[in-house]
Motif scaffolding. Sequence first.
Motif, PDB file in Angstrom:
ATOM      1  N   PRO A  55      30.978  27.014  41.181  1.00 18.27           N
ATOM      2  CA  PRO A  55      32.047  27.113  42.183  1.00 18.27           C
ATOM      3  C   PRO A  55      31.523  27.139  43.613  1.00 18.27           C
ATOM      4  CG  PRO A  55      32.399  28.700  40.412  1.00 18.27           C
ATOM      5  CD  PRO A  55      31.052  28.088  40.180  1.00 18.27           C
ATOM      6  N   ASN A  97      33.656  24.254  45.361  1.00 20.73           N
ATOM      7  CA  ASN A  97      34.779  24.685  46.203  1.00 20.73           C
ATOM      8  C   ASN A  97      34.908  23.861  47.481  1.00 20.73           C
ATOM      9  OD1 ASN A  97      36.018  26.696  44.671  1.00 20.73           O
ATOM     10  ND2 ASN A  97      34.641  28.307  45.403  1.00 20.73           N
ATOM     11  N   MET A 133      38.156  29.146  41.619  1.00 20.96           N
ATOM     12  CA  MET A 133      38.433  27.912  42.358  1.00 20.96           C
ATOM     13  C   MET A 133      39.920  27.733  42.662  1.00 20.96           C
ATOM     14  SD  MET A 133      35.575  25.403  40.622  1.00 20.96           S
ATOM     15  CE  MET A 133      36.216  24.005  41.477  1.00 20.96           C
TER      16      MET A 133
END
Lengths: 216, 154
Positions: free
Chosen positions: A74, A78, A92
């Motif tokens: 992530p 992201n 996320m």
Amino acid sequence: MSRVRQAVLAGFAGVLVASLVAVAGPLLPGEADAASRAADSTQLRPVSDFAKIRDKQKRAIALFEEAGKVITSPRCMNCHPAGDRPTQTDAMRPHQPLVVRGEHGLGPPSGLACTTCHHQANFDPAGVPGNPKWALAPLEMAWQGKTLGQICVQIKDRTRNGDKDMAALVHHMAEDELVGWGWHPGEGRTPAPGTQKQFGALIKAWAEAGAACPKG
Amino acid sequence: MAAFTLSINGQAHAVDVDPDTPLLWAIRDGAGLTGTKYGCGVAQCGACTVHIDGQSTRSCSLPVSAVGDRKITTIEGLSSKEGRAVQAAWAAIDVPQCGYCQSGQVMSATALLEQNKAPTDRDVDLAMNGNICRCATYVRIRAAIHQAAKSLEG
Ligand code: FES
Ligand code: FES
């Protein structure tokens, strides 16, 4: 407020640790592998682990799959959204508040710029991450919603990777400071697995083995 | 503790605080300017918005040690023509309810108009959605921004 949140997070982490300890009892046959894989999610296997794969293409794919633990973390994903809005947290979820990429991935000119909140460094008292290069990856470098194989093809494609040849790509992965933020994301955020050095070594070894991509 | 000199609203303010102190608290407790509000402390509400070299900035997410000699403007010192137009429109439309979020709203609205003379509703939403109003004055905020933009036209 942030103290309370930290306390809640710490409490949550405590429960997680307790449940991990609970399942770390005597192992049944077959569970050892699964357990070590689970433990591995924070680590990267060293390049030397892959030397025994004699077939060059298979070795390259295995190396990229290992590096893919970072790419799909992530912390990296992201800010490589497929749309206009970044995501945040390990879940996320869409970034709160609503922010959009704008022309250069820094937010729209008169709207909410990244730098309204994000500055040169992580600021743990407010729980806000930061880096001098804080910005969204360009849309052509979107990773969300793609398979690791698709991401692999994409990052080799000079029309979609900022016109980087393999040496520049290796250098970017191994040295770039915003990439490096993934391993130093500030309090309360799970770092990317392993270290940037190990990640860079995997990418370099992948390139040297012919840079083949996983299928699919 | 460490000594910092902050340029706030054209005046030098000496503050003696921990380097990790959020700018918000250096402004409120150090400089005694309490128009800038604390809402969340985690860059989620916008109540603490100030301008730093003209850029909208959440003062809760910036350590005082990172400000340097950049120029800070708070609600008390907002005097650009856009700032005055925004405050006039705010008063004319009677935007505030409890008022707690409003200094942040006015600072964000002013930064928007300083960069975009004729914002669309979408522009307003993208610029203002990080400023939360628990009294839900959003409809009046949007109207006041359009009115301020209009008043600046001629
Ligand atoms: S107090 Fe800074 S954004 Fe809420
Ligand atoms: S007017 Fe009450 S919070 Fe906005």
